[in-house]
Design a protein around this motif. Structure first.
Motif, PDB file in Angstrom:
ATOM      1  N   LYS A 171      24.788  74.445  38.935  1.00  0.00           N
ATOM      2  CA  LYS A 171      25.898  74.537  39.074  1.00  0.00           C
ATOM      3  C   LYS A 171      26.656  73.324  39.207  1.00  0.00           C
ATOM      4  CE  LYS A 171      29.439  77.538  41.664  1.00  0.00           C
ATOM      5  NZ  LYS A 171      29.413  78.260  42.605  1.00  0.00           N
ATOM      6  N   ASN A 172      27.694  73.303  38.270  1.00  0.00           N
ATOM      7  CA  ASN A 172      28.472  71.767  38.140  1.00  0.00           C
ATOM      8  C   ASN A 172      27.393  70.842  38.101  1.00  0.00           C
ATOM      9  OD1 ASN A 172      30.781  73.222  38.681  1.00  0.00           O
ATOM     10  ND2 ASN A 172      30.782  73.153  40.959  1.00  0.00           N
ATOM     11  N   ASN A 173      26.473  70.956  37.231  1.00  0.00           N
ATOM     12  CA  ASN A 173      25.555  70.014  36.632  1.00  0.00           C
ATOM     13  C   ASN A 173      24.625  69.390  37.932  1.00  0.00           C
ATOM     14  OD1 ASN A 173      26.524  69.819  34.007  1.00  0.00           O
ATOM     15  ND2 ASN A 173      26.571  67.544  34.211  1.00  0.00           N
ATOM     16  N   HIS A 174      24.766  70.114  39.144  1.00  0.00           N
ATOM     17  CA  HIS A 174      23.728  69.824  39.970  1.00  0.00           C
ATOM     18  C   HIS A 174      22.547  71.142  39.699  1.00  0.00           C
ATOM     19  CE1 HIS A 174      21.938  68.973  43.883  1.00  0.00           C
ATOM     20  NE2 HIS A 174      21.831  70.325  44.135  1.00  0.00           N
ATOM     21  N   PHE A 175      21.627  70.434  39.805  1.00  0.00           N
ATOM     22  CA  PHE A 175      20.502  71.572  39.455  1.00  0.00           C
ATOM     23  C   PHE A 175      19.307  71.367  40.958  1.00  0.00           C
ATOM     24  CE2 PHE A 175      18.486  67.284  38.459  1.00  0.00           C
ATOM     25  CZ  PHE A 175      16.999  67.434  38.890  1.00  0.00           C
ATOM     26  N   GLU A 176      18.661  72.569  40.852  1.00  0.00           N
ATOM     27  CA  GLU A 176      17.508  72.664  42.056  1.00  0.00           C
ATOM     28  C   GLU A 176      16.490  73.566  41.160  1.00  0.00           C
ATOM     29  OE1 GLU A 176      18.826  75.089  45.105  1.00  0.00           O
ATOM     30  OE2 GLU A 176      20.595  73.804  45.462  1.00  0.00           O
ATOM     31  N   THR A 177      15.145  72.931  41.456  1.00  0.00           N
ATOM     32  CA  THR A 177      13.903  73.725  41.089  1.00  0.00           C
ATOM     33  C   THR A 177      12.882  73.626  41.982  1.00  0.00           C
ATOM     34  OG1 THR A 177      12.632  73.768  38.991  1.00  0.00           O
ATOM     35  CG2 THR A 177      13.245  71.725  39.462  1.00  0.00           C
ATOM     36  N   ILE A 178      11.664  73.814  41.791  1.00  0.00           N
ATOM     37  CA  ILE A 178      10.551  73.808  42.446  1.00  0.00           C
ATOM     38  C   ILE A 178       9.355  73.593  41.919  1.00  0.00           C
ATOM     39  CG2 ILE A 178      11.612  75.236  44.204  1.00  0.00           C
ATOM     40  CD1 ILE A 178       9.434  77.323  43.531  1.00  0.00           C
TER      41      ILE A 178
END
Length: 347
Positions: A171-178
């Protein structure tokens, strides 16, 4: 919720595509009910809707937001009682085949063909009076901390799952992964002790993802590994987040991450070739990815694990195990049995 689920049944009866799903630890369930039976695909990941992609990337099925009715509901508090099921008597042929496959993978690692490979098997169970709505509700009750879904398209089939693994959230170039690896069955003591094999496997996955993301991100943050439970199974998890470069496309990021080492291996291409040549069945959408694409300016994708495909009067279950040089074929077979219990509990 009753009206929501009746709508899913009605859509299925009309042979029209739909997806119903619930995100981890949320009470809201969402449905996209497509208004025609066209088989849409994704071209550049700029589309808006729900994506359902295969392991090998050959199929990226899509339910478009602008061709669907979107419905929301709140989970009810229906409580199903689950009887303790006696352990299945292992099919000796399946057991031998899987252990031989694992042994072949271990030998390839010792021959320096790759560092890790994820090998899987398929198990089919006969069904009587199967109700996908009933199964969906049971999955929500049993695995509330996972991404629970039921996906149907007349030209693809019907799939259900409860996956603990996020592929990518942007979202808005902020990423999350694991990074998720290692598997251990819940014990009475509730104390989780990880051995070197699982820790090494987890580090492989983390290092690979971070290395890939540095090509498209200006900053990458990594948490310390910690234990997380999905149903009655424990995993090791590491959270990875950061800011994507302004010139990085969503399509580029997804291509870098999928398939992850947690479902394929390392190096990815060599492990993938070994899987396609040796597993002796087609994974299709198992270990592919699925989820929201650009819905409300957010992309939220998950890896398709702990899933089943319903075909005629059978449920096809899929179980995979991460293989390293220290793997023991018998232990990997036991791990696959533990994983199969996730879906068997709702059947």
């Amino acid at each position: 919720m009753k009206i929501f689920l009746e709508k899913a049944k009605e859509q299925f009866g009309q042979n029209l595509p739909f997806v119903i799903y619930k995100k981890p630890n949320e009470v809201n369930i969402i449905g996209l009910f497509q208004k025609n039976d066209t088989l849409f695909s994704v071209n550049d990941f700029a589309e808006k809707g729900f994506v359902f992609a295969s392991f090998d990337g050959s199929q990226i099925v899509f339910i478009p937001e602008n061709k669907s009715e979107i419905v929301n509901a709140i989970c009810n508090d229906n409580k199903f009682e689950f009887k303790e099921k006696t352990a299945d008597f292992p099919n000796e042929l399946d057991k031998n085949n899987f252990e031989n496959l694992v042994s072949k993978g271990i030998q390839a690692i010792k021959n320096n063909e790759f560092k890790k490979v994820v090998l899987s098997r398929k198990e089919s169970i006969d069904l009587v009076n199967f109700d996908f709505v009933d199964a969906f509700e049971k999955l929500i009750q049993l695995y509330s901390s996972t991404f629970v879904y039921c996906f149907f398209h007349p030209k693809v089939g019907i799939w259900l799952g409860a996956t603990p693994e996020q592929l990518l959230k942007v979202k808005n170039n902020h990423f999350e992964t694991i990074a998720l690896a290692g598997t251990q069955k819940e014990e009475v003591s509730n104390e989780v002790i990880w051995h070197s094999k699982e820790k090494e496997e987890q580090q492989f996955v983390t290092d690979y993802i971070v290395e890939k993301l540095k090509k498209v991100a200006s900053e990458v943050s990594i948490s310390k590994p910690y234990s997380v439970k999905a149903g009655s199974i424990w995993h090791i998890k590491t959270d990875i987040s950061g800011q994507l470069n302004s010139d990085s496309s969503l399509q580029e990021v997804v291509k870098l991450l999928h398939p992850t080492p947690a479902v394929c291996g390392l190096p990815k291409e060599k492990a993938k070739v070994f899987i396609l040549e040796n597993e002796n069945y087609d994974r299709t959408f198992y270990t592919g990815f699925l989820g929201e694409l650009n819905i409300e300016d957010q992309t939220d994708l998950f890896v398709n694990l702990r899933c089943m495909e319903i075909e005629d009067s059978q449920a096809h279950l899929f179980m995979g195990c991460g293989i390293t040089k220290d793997s023991i074929p018998e232990k990997e077979w036991e791990e696959s049995i533990n994983k199969s219990a996730t879906m068997k509990k709702v059947l």
